[in-house]
Design a protein around this motif. Structure first.
Motif, PDB file in Angstrom:
ATOM      1  N   ASP A  64       0.956  -1.174   0.185  1.00  0.00           N
ATOM      2  CA  ASP A  64       0.065  -0.088  -0.064  1.00  0.00           C
ATOM      3  C   ASP A  64       0.817   1.351   0.165  1.00  0.00           C
ATOM      4  OD1 ASP A  64      -2.429   1.383  -0.173  1.00  0.00           O
ATOM      5  OD2 ASP A  64      -2.690   1.238   2.097  1.00  0.00           O
ATOM      6  N   ARG A 104      -8.684  -2.026  -5.354  1.00  0.00           N
ATOM      7  CA  ARG A 104      -8.090  -1.585  -4.141  1.00  0.00           C
ATOM      8  C   ARG A 104      -8.913  -0.385  -3.514  1.00  0.00           C
ATOM      9  NH1 ARG A 104      -2.367   1.113  -5.089  1.00  0.00           N
ATOM     10  NH2 ARG A 104      -3.857   2.633  -6.064  1.00  0.00           N
ATOM     11  N   ASN A 106      -9.027   2.839  -1.455  1.00  0.00           N
ATOM     12  CA  ASN A 106      -8.247   3.960  -1.382  1.00  0.00           C
ATOM     13  C   ASN A 106      -8.928   4.821  -0.735  1.00  0.00           C
ATOM     14  OD1 ASN A 106      -6.179   5.575  -1.652  1.00  0.00           O
ATOM     15  ND2 ASN A 106      -6.358   5.910  -3.540  1.00  0.00           N
ATOM     16  N   ARG A 271     -12.122  -0.263   4.696  1.00  0.00           N
ATOM     17  CA  ARG A 271     -11.227  -0.727   5.101  1.00  0.00           C
ATOM     18  C   ARG A 271     -11.554  -1.314   6.703  1.00  0.00           C
ATOM     19  NH1 ARG A 271      -6.284  -0.923   2.777  1.00  0.00           N
ATOM     20  NH2 ARG A 271      -5.912   0.327   1.050  1.00  0.00           N
TER      21      ARG A 271
END
Length: 271
Positions: A64, A104, A106, A271
């Protein structure tokens, strides 16, 4: 982010050339391309290629480090090429290659990348699914297959023209005006379809290899809203099970050529 994964080899006794995996905040799906006769070019094979490229992508995504997904893919392609460039003819158009799909998280958005013909299906909050694919290979294949129009399969002329069409398609691979796929050249990553969606817009997202997307086309077992419902109830294994059931029945388009099939379904995207 919760991720459910499923993958299935197209035929018993044949190794699965797909790869699907996840690390916290990211998912990768690859569909390896097996070209007949390529064993003489690369002793490692397509399965080795997809697993090494997939592992390299997951390793970079787990760091990351803030790089965009095209840069991450370029690094992974370069590293994988370096692993077998001294022993294999990786520049030959028939050497191992793979489609790539990456997601992903972000911060408050979801970044995505598609290279060649996998499918990304956004489950939009309060709306119909939004489907994205990189259709440049499909377009090139259709254009290169024009000489086959009017020719009946099963005769030497058809086989000769078909071989010529396949060669013409290979010549368009990773070329301007053609289509792009992960292979030996990291520069292909810069040609990927990329973008980002706000997480607040999404209830979920799914990745499909070409073999799994057959549930919609050509099998027409359901549409993409129906796939969304099936994923909610039966998960990725339910999608692949329906595809295999269709392939086992006579009279289904392309059912004589089962393909490897993989699905990744992502929910609770923060997340």
């Amino acid at each position: 982010m919760n991720v459910s994964l499923a993958t299935s080899a197209g035929r018993p006794g044949r190794r699965n050339e797909d790869f699907v995996g996840a690390v916290p905040g990211a998912v990768v799906l690859l569909d390896g391309a097996g070209i007949p006769g390529a064993e003489s070019l690369c002793s490692h094979g397509v399965v080795w290629y997809t697993r090494h490229l997939g592992a390299a992508l997951l390793a970079h995504l787990s760091y990351d480090d803030g790089r965009d997904l095209a840069a991450v893919l370029a690094s992974a392609i370069g590293e994988t090429a370096a692993e077998h460039c001294d022993t294999c003819d990786i520049a030959d158009p028939r050497s191992p290659q793979a489609t790539v799909a990456v997601l992903r998280v972000n911060r408050d958005s979801l970044d995505y990348l598609l290279l060649a013909d996998s499918f990304l299906v956004f489950d939009l909050a309060g709306g119909s699914p939004h489907v994205i694919t990189d259709d440049r290979e499909v377009t090139a294949r259709r254009e290169c297959s024009v000489p086959l129009d009017g020719l009946a399969p099963g005769n030497p002329e058809y086989d000769r023209v078909r071989a010529s069409c396949a060669e013409a398609l290979r010549a368009r691979r990773n070329q301007v005006g053609g289509y792009w796929i992960a292979k030996d050249d990291p520069r292909a990553a810069q040609e990927a379809v990329t973008g980002s969606r706000p997480l607040d817009d999404l209830d979920g997202v799914a990745l499909f290899s070409n073999g799994a997307s057959r549930i919609v086309s050509p099998y027409a077992l359901t549409d993409w809203p129906g796939v969304r419902e099936l994923l909610a109830v039966e998960g990725p294994t339910g999608v692949i099970r329906r595809v295999r059931q269709a392939e086992s029945r006579s009279g289904v388009p392309d059912a004589s050529m089962p393909d490897d099939a993989s699905v990744a379904h992502c929910t609770r995207l923060s997340r």
